[in-house]
Design a protein around this motif. Structure first.
Motif, PDB file in Angstrom:
ATOM      1  N   ASP A 128       0.864  -1.186   0.000  1.00  0.00           N
ATOM      2  CA  ASP A 128       0.000   0.000   0.000  1.00  0.00           C
ATOM      3  C   ASP A 128       0.897   1.232   0.000  1.00  0.00           C
ATOM      4  OD1 ASP A 128      -2.314  -1.536   0.268  1.00  0.00           O
ATOM      5  OD2 ASP A 128      -2.332  -1.364   2.446  1.00  0.00           O
ATOM      6  N   VAL A 129       0.562   2.223  -0.823  1.00  0.00           N
ATOM      7  CA  VAL A 129       1.289   3.491  -0.879  1.00  0.00           C
ATOM      8  C   VAL A 129       0.271   4.623  -0.734  1.00  0.00           C
ATOM      9  CG1 VAL A 129       2.763   4.994  -2.278  1.00  0.00           C
ATOM     10  CG2 VAL A 129       3.045   2.516  -2.400  1.00  0.00           C
ATOM     11  N   THR A 130       0.466   5.459   0.279  1.00  0.00           N
ATOM     12  CA  THR A 130      -0.417   6.602   0.513  1.00  0.00           C
ATOM     13  C   THR A 130       0.445   7.841   0.686  1.00  0.00           C
ATOM     14  OG1 THR A 130      -2.004   5.158   1.620  1.00  0.00           O
ATOM     15  CG2 THR A 130      -2.276   7.524   1.961  1.00  0.00           C
ATOM     16  N   LEU A 131       0.072   8.923   0.023  1.00  0.00           N
ATOM     17  CA  LEU A 131       0.778  10.193   0.124  1.00  0.00           C
ATOM     18  C   LEU A 131      -0.212  11.234   0.622  1.00  0.00           C
ATOM     19  CD1 LEU A 131       3.476  11.649  -0.413  1.00  0.00           C
ATOM     20  CD2 LEU A 131       2.634  12.136  -2.706  1.00  0.00           C
ATOM     21  N   VAL A 132       0.130  11.881   1.741  1.00  0.00           N
ATOM     22  CA  VAL A 132      -0.768  12.831   2.397  1.00  0.00           C
ATOM     23  C   VAL A 132      -0.061  14.177   2.519  1.00  0.00           C
ATOM     24  CG1 VAL A 132      -2.077  13.314   4.507  1.00  0.00           C
ATOM     25  CG2 VAL A 132      -1.812  10.953   3.716  1.00  0.00           C
ATOM     26  N   GLN A 133      -0.777  15.257   2.213  1.00  0.00           N
ATOM     27  CA  GLN A 133      -0.262  16.607   2.432  1.00  0.00           C
ATOM     28  C   GLN A 133      -0.522  16.947   3.896  1.00  0.00           C
ATOM     29  OE1 GLN A 133      -2.244  19.771   0.274  1.00  0.00           O
ATOM     30  NE2 GLN A 133      -0.225  20.662  -0.160  1.00  0.00           N
ATOM     31  N   THR A 134       0.545  17.299   4.634  1.00  0.00           N
ATOM     32  CA  THR A 134       0.405  17.458   6.084  1.00  0.00           C
ATOM     33  C   THR A 134      -0.433  18.660   6.486  1.00  0.00           C
ATOM     34  OG1 THR A 134       2.539  18.587   6.172  1.00  0.00           O
ATOM     35  CG2 THR A 134       2.530  16.244   6.675  1.00  0.00           C
TER      36      THR A 134
ATOM     37  N   ALA B 182      -4.886  16.312   3.159  1.00  0.00           N
ATOM     38  CA  ALA B 182      -5.478  15.822   1.913  1.00  0.00           C
ATOM     39  C   ALA B 182      -4.685  14.612   1.421  1.00  0.00           C
ATOM     40  CB  ALA B 182      -5.465  16.915   0.854  1.00  0.00           C
ATOM     41  N   ILE B 183      -5.406  13.594   0.994  1.00  0.00           N
ATOM     42  CA  ILE B 183      -4.768  12.412   0.422  1.00  0.00           C
ATOM     43  C   ILE B 183      -4.504  12.688  -1.053  1.00  0.00           C
ATOM     44  CG2 ILE B 183      -5.051   9.978  -0.128  1.00  0.00           C
ATOM     45  CD1 ILE B 183      -6.785   9.763   2.416  1.00  0.00           C
ATOM     46  N   LEU B 184      -3.231  12.695  -1.426  1.00  0.00           N
ATOM     47  CA  LEU B 184      -2.837  12.988  -2.801  1.00  0.00           C
ATOM     48  C   LEU B 184      -2.735  11.728  -3.657  1.00  0.00           C
ATOM     49  CD1 LEU B 184      -0.042  15.576  -1.961  1.00  0.00           C
ATOM     50  CD2 LEU B 184      -2.444  16.034  -2.505  1.00  0.00           C
ATOM     51  N   LEU B 185      -2.419  10.607  -3.008  1.00  0.00           N
ATOM     52  CA  LEU B 185      -2.256   9.335  -3.713  1.00  0.00           C
ATOM     53  C   LEU B 185      -2.567   8.220  -2.733  1.00  0.00           C
ATOM     54  CD1 LEU B 185      -1.096   7.881  -6.323  1.00  0.00           C
ATOM     55  CD2 LEU B 185       1.069   7.806  -5.086  1.00  0.00           C
ATOM     56  N   ASP B 186      -3.309   7.229  -3.180  1.00  0.00           N
ATOM     57  CA  ASP B 186      -3.647   6.093  -2.326  1.00  0.00           C
ATOM     58  C   ASP B 186      -3.860   4.886  -3.227  1.00  0.00           C
ATOM     59  OD1 ASP B 186      -4.216   4.705  -0.004  1.00  0.00           O
ATOM     60  OD2 ASP B 186      -6.315   5.323   0.053  1.00  0.00           O
ATOM     61  N   LEU B 187      -2.919   3.931  -3.199  1.00  0.00           N
ATOM     62  CA  LEU B 187      -3.012   2.787  -4.095  1.00  0.00           C
ATOM     63  C   LEU B 187      -2.435   1.542  -3.461  1.00  0.00           C
ATOM     64  CD1 LEU B 187       0.070   2.314  -5.488  1.00  0.00           C
ATOM     65  CD2 LEU B 187      -0.586   4.437  -6.570  1.00  0.00           C
ATOM     66  N   THR B 188      -2.818   0.420  -4.036  1.00  0.00           N
ATOM     67  CA  THR B 188      -2.292  -0.882  -3.628  1.00  0.00           C
ATOM     68  C   THR B 188      -1.798  -1.587  -4.873  1.00  0.00           C
ATOM     69  OG1 THR B 188      -3.839  -1.062  -1.783  1.00  0.00           O
ATOM     70  CG2 THR B 188      -2.836  -3.096  -2.537  1.00  0.00           C
ATOM     71  N   VAL B 189      -0.604  -2.171  -4.777  1.00  0.00           N
ATOM     72  CA  VAL B 189      -0.053  -2.930  -5.895  1.00  0.00           C
ATOM     73  C   VAL B 189       0.318  -4.331  -5.440  1.00  0.00           C
ATOM     74  CG1 VAL B 189       0.816  -0.959  -7.218  1.00  0.00           C
ATOM     75  CG2 VAL B 189       2.273  -1.999  -5.504  1.00  0.00           C
ATOM     76  N   ALA B 190       0.083  -5.286  -6.340  1.00  0.00           N
ATOM     77  CA  ALA B 190       0.600  -6.634  -6.171  1.00  0.00           C
ATOM     78  C   ALA B 190       2.010  -6.606  -6.754  1.00  0.00           C
ATOM     79  CB  ALA B 190      -0.280  -7.642  -6.896  1.00  0.00           C
ATOM     80  N   VAL B 191       2.992  -6.955  -5.949  1.00  0.00           N
ATOM     81  CA  VAL B 191       4.393  -6.917  -6.396  1.00  0.00           C
ATOM     82  C   VAL B 191       4.827  -8.341  -6.699  1.00  0.00           C
ATOM     83  CG1 VAL B 191       6.746  -6.222  -5.826  1.00  0.00           C
ATOM     84  CG2 VAL B 191       4.813  -4.895  -4.961  1.00  0.00           C
ATOM     85  N   ARG B 192       5.084  -8.605  -7.973  1.00  0.00           N
ATOM     86  CA  ARG B 192       5.403  -9.960  -8.405  1.00  0.00           C
ATOM     87  C   ARG B 192       6.904 -10.189  -8.564  1.00  0.00           C
ATOM     88  NH1 ARG B 192       1.207 -10.439 -13.283  1.00  0.00           N
ATOM     89  NH2 ARG B 192       2.780  -9.103 -14.205  1.00  0.00           N
TER      90      ARG B 192
END
Length: 131
Positions: free
Chosen positions: A53-59, A63-73
């Motif tokens: 999971d990768v989340t980027l928040v402006q302090t 505000a949540i600028l990016l919020d995603l989940t990736v399957a890493v193979r």
């Protein structure tokens, strides 16, 4: 060749790439929190599931600028080359965190689905790039 469903990495690579000490929860997740230039980057690794999971928040505004989940193979590696210092998450597939079901996990780890590398950097600034 079957794809790996468990995250593969060296702890030193993540320490170098994120410059943060992880915390671990009772569910086996490893969590990194990086504060840089008014942003907070949250990276959670779910080793047994092969998910990140990768989340980027402006302090200032939270505000949540990016919020995603990736399957890493593929393998997670720290790189320091002409492009800079970054973590490379090889062979990633974007998955839905909200509707994650066994069918979606099977599809994400199918060798028939093309994945992309995700690059994650904290220096000189926080960035997330899919190649």
């Amino acid at each position: 060749m079957p794809l790996i469903r468990q995250l593969q990495w060296e702890e030193l690579d993540l320490l170098q790439g994120l410059e943060a000490i992880p915390t671990q929860d009772d569910n086996g997740g490893m969590h990194y929190r990086v504060r840089h230039d008014g942003l907070v980057l949250l990276v959670s690794l779910w080793s047994d599931l092969g998910l990140v999971d990768v989340t980027l928040v402006q302090t200032g505004t939270e505000a949540i600028l990016l919020d995603l989940t990736v399957a890493v193979r593929g393998r997670i590696r720290y790189n320091n080359d002409k492009r800079g210092e970054y973590l490379e998450f090889a062979d990633c597939v974007l998955v839905s965190r909200v509707t994650l079901a066994e069918e979606q996990m099977e599809a994400a780890f199918s060798p028939n689905l093309l994945g992309r590398a995700m690059l994650l950097a904290v220096k000189p600034h926080v960035s997330v790039l899919f190649e």
